[in-house]
Scaffold this active site. Structure first.
Site, PDB file in Angstrom:
ATOM      1  N   GLU A  76       0.855  -1.179   0.000  1.00 26.99           N
ATOM      2  CA  GLU A  76       0.000   0.000   0.000  1.00 26.99           C
ATOM      3  C   GLU A  76       0.896   1.235   0.000  1.00 26.99           C
ATOM      4  OE1 GLU A  76      -2.814   0.173   3.266  1.00 26.99           O
ATOM      5  OE2 GLU A  76      -3.233   2.297   2.917  1.00 26.99           O
ATOM      6  N   ASP A 102      -5.872   9.520  10.150  1.00 25.03           N
ATOM      7  CA  ASP A 102      -4.597   8.965  10.569  1.00 25.03           C
ATOM      8  C   ASP A 102      -4.183   9.475  11.936  1.00 25.03           C
ATOM      9  OD1 ASP A 102      -3.690   7.212   8.434  1.00 25.03           O
ATOM     10  OD2 ASP A 102      -3.818   9.005   7.186  1.00 25.03           O
TER      11      ASP A 102
END
Ligand SMILES: Cc1ncc(COP(=O)(O)O)c(C=O)c1O
Lengths: 391, 268
Positions: B46, B57
């Site tokens: 990824e 995040d």
């Protein structure tokens, strides 16, 4: 300015661009809000709190000396006279009551100028809830007085040190914190931003400003509506609440942004903090930091409904510089004995400029929402050059 | 071959899937990092395309993102790097929706395809908003991966599993990316619920921090995604070799935990 329906769309703006972890939570907030808003018991509780605790209705004050100087008929909707000193309290009490109804014990908020944080801390104390307020480190410095007020009221103020260390980063951090606590905590958004149902719900709670002002203007103007309705725009909640009272009339709606935070006037279509709207971005699609002397306007975007009103041409969005806003504070202080918040001073600065430029025809009637009072800004003004100051 | 077919094939061969994450442009040697992952046994990688406001995040990936942007990383530059990298494992881009919208979803997906990317994860694009991008991704041959969360109700979970391509990304916890001390019980429960609705590969991510976590999560899922634990090491100055070695330990832990014959486990 109606109900955006289950998808939360205002034209091509709005929606719910949130991580899957928040989808179900947002849906529950929407459902709870729809139920509460159609429950007379809830509406009565809110109205009562707004009356006995906030001091509503707030007056409409004719600005007589300034009007004479500008050659227009200027009326001020006095949100600065609310308990806690800004319009933010209208929305927060609504959301706090909703949170309690949903069985939530904890309010999470982000704040720029600190006014939304103070309002959240106040509502939490009043209703027996916990409050955690995220605030950029730069705003913590600029708004030390409000930080102390929040702490005095029992809220936890969490400094945010990422990015521009202002409102936008505080918003991101508040959302992150919320993802981990959706069972006990309600995210209490401070403006008409965020995922559906927030922009719509916050505007609905702020609509009280426009509805009151409509009736007050009618009395002042022998049943007419003002020619212009003007309000400052950070995320856009005081403007959305004010506009909602006049959108179905012939009044011209003007939203005034900070030159360095002009999401509606200068932004491009994008997605941030859960909604599709207009945001300041660079050529690669990265969000650009906003800069304003007014911490509450230091946000790189506007709420989706404003983006839509702009596209429709129903409202126009203008920008004002830091210096013009600071000068407008002094002007109102010395003509009317009112020290407005720097945010509200942006709206006033546009009126001053437009009247001077002949853009406002002589004798035009102007309603201006004074979203808050300037106490929180005195140190900013004292340390900066004060335009018009004889010394 | 599509991302999904490649993953299904590996699964059918009895292999648990390991997908490490790297923030594109985090260091000038980030492609070495990617290659080290491949050598350590990654089944896919990824690649994060940095966005200024990564709202889902936690602290580590935020820091990685900001460092990459400060070093001048751009979507264009990262895709150019990838186009020249010629890795043998599938590449899955991940980013926030604003970058897709800014480029236009068709242009964005075409650029991914031209760079050799075969999957896309957009964490702030839930099912109800995904139609336009899903269409563009499909025409460009990019598998648009959807995420499922512990709070996703059953009918919606079935729709997500149905509409997702490549695999279904099972978010282990209610929270952001970042290292954690344990794998939440909600991870296993979510995987079990997904299993009942789909045979698409299911990958667990968020908080997988140690080889033990990886092995544990891979018992019920088809594989794991590992991000913050690797980026923490990169930010602390570890070389691609060191971080690759850490991933190799995860690889071994995941493989050793495989039951004989490589069949699927249901957790006791
Ligand atoms: C006094 C005042 N006015 C205006 C604003 C801007 O918010 P909005 O645009 O949502 O009204 C703020 C925000 O902090 C504020 O404190």
């Amino acid at each position: 300015m109606g109900d955006p329906g289950p998808t939360g769309r205002f034209g091509r703006y709005g929606g719910g661009y949130v991580p899957e972890s928040l989808v179900e939570t947002c849906r529950r907030v929407e459902e709870a809000f729809r139920q509460a808003w159609s429950d007379p018991g809830f509406r009565d509780s809110l109205t009562r709190l707004l009356t006995v605790h906030v001091g509503r209705p707030t007056p409409l004050t004719p600005a007589l000396r300034l009007s004479a100087e500008l050659g227009v008929h200027l009326m001020l909707k006095r949100e600065d006279l609310t308990h806690t000193g800004s319009h933010k309290i209208n929305n927060v009490l609504g959301q706090a009551l909703l949170a309690r109804r949903m069985g939530r014990s904890h309010l999470i908020a982000e704040t720029g100028a600190g006014q939304h944080g103070v309002a959240t801390a106040t509502a939490a104390a009043l209703l027996g809830l916990r409050a955690t307020v995220f605030m950029g480190e730069r705003d913590i410095e600029r708004q030390a007085l409000n930080v102390f007020r929040m702490q005095l009221l029992g809220a936890d103020v969490v400094p945010v040190g990422t990015g521009s260390r202002t409102l936008s980063d505080a918003t991101g951090e508040a959302m992150r914190y919320w993802v981990g606590r959706t069972d006990e905590a309600h995210y209490c958004a401070g403006s008409v931003i965020g995922p559906h149902p927030y922009p719509w719900m916050v505007r609905t709670f702020q609509r009280v400003i426009g509805d009151e002002a409509r009736g007050q203007c009618a009395r002042e103007l022998a049943n007419a509506v003002p020619d212009y309705v003007v309000a400052c725009v950070g995320g856009g909640s005081n403007a959305a609440g004010t506009f909602a009272g006049f959108v179905d009339t012939s009044a011209r709606l003007v939203g005034v942004e900070a030159a360095g935070g002009a999401g509606a006037a200068l932004g491009r279509v994008g997605v941030l903090h859960g909604c599709r709207s207009r945001f300041l971005q660079d050529d690669a699609g990265q969000i650009v930091e906003a800069h304003s002397i007014a911490a509450g306007l230091d946000y790189p975007g506007v709420g989706p409904e404003h983006a839509h009103l702009r596209d429709l041409g129903r409202a126009r969005y203008e920008t004002v510089s830091d210096d013009e806003a600071a000068a407008a504070v002094v002007r109102l202080a010395r003509t009317e004995g009112i020290v407005p918040a720097l945010e509200s001073a942006h709206a006033l600065a546009w009126v001053v400029r437009a009247a001077g430029a002949g853009e406002l025809p002589p004798g035009a009637t102007v309603l201006l929402t004074l979203s808050g009072r300037g106490d929180k800004d005195v140190s900013t003004l004292k340390d900066g050059p004060t335009p018009g100051d004889p010394a | 071959m599509t991302l999904e077919n490649r993953l299904r094939r590996r699964r059918a061969a009895g292999r648990k899937l390991l997908m490490p994450y790297v923030t594109g442009g985090i260091t000038t040697t980030w492609l070495d990092q990617l290659r080290a992952f491949v050598e350590a046994g990654a089944d896919a990688v990824e690649v994060g395309l940095p966005f200024s406001d990564p709202t889902l995040d936690g602290a580590t990936i935020q820091e990685a993102t900001h460092r990459a942007l400060a070093c001048g990383a751009t979507t264009r530059g990262i895709l150019d790097d990838l186009a020249g990298a010629a890795t043998e494992v599938p590449l899955v881009a991940s980013t926030y929706y604003n970058l897709v919208l800014h480029a236009g979803s068709q242009r964005f997906c075409a650029a991914l395809r031209d760079a050799g990317v075969s999957g896309l994860i957009v964490p702030d694009l839930p099912l109800g908003e995904a139609d336009e991008l899903a269409g563009s991704a499909a025409s460009a041959g990019i598998d648009l991966v959807l995420l499922a969360a512990p709070t996703t109700p059953p009918p919606r979970l079935a729709q997500i599993a149905e509409r997702s391509r490549g695999f279904v990304y099972a978010v282990s916890v209610m929270g952001t990316t970042g290292e954690r001390t344990t794998v939440a019980d909600s991870a296993g429960a979510l995987v079990d619920r997904l299993r009942r609705t789909t045979d698409r590969p299911v990958m667990v991510g968020f908080g997988i921090s140690t080889p033990e976590h990886a092995a544990h999560a891979a018992r019920s899922a088809d594989g794991v995604v590992v991000g913050a634990a690797l980026m923490r090491r990169v930010l602390d100055g570890a070389s691609p070799y060191d971080v690759g070695s850490y991933l190799a330990r995860m690889r071994r832990a995941v493989d050793q935990d495989l039951p004989p014959g490589g069949g699927r486990w249901t957790r006791a």
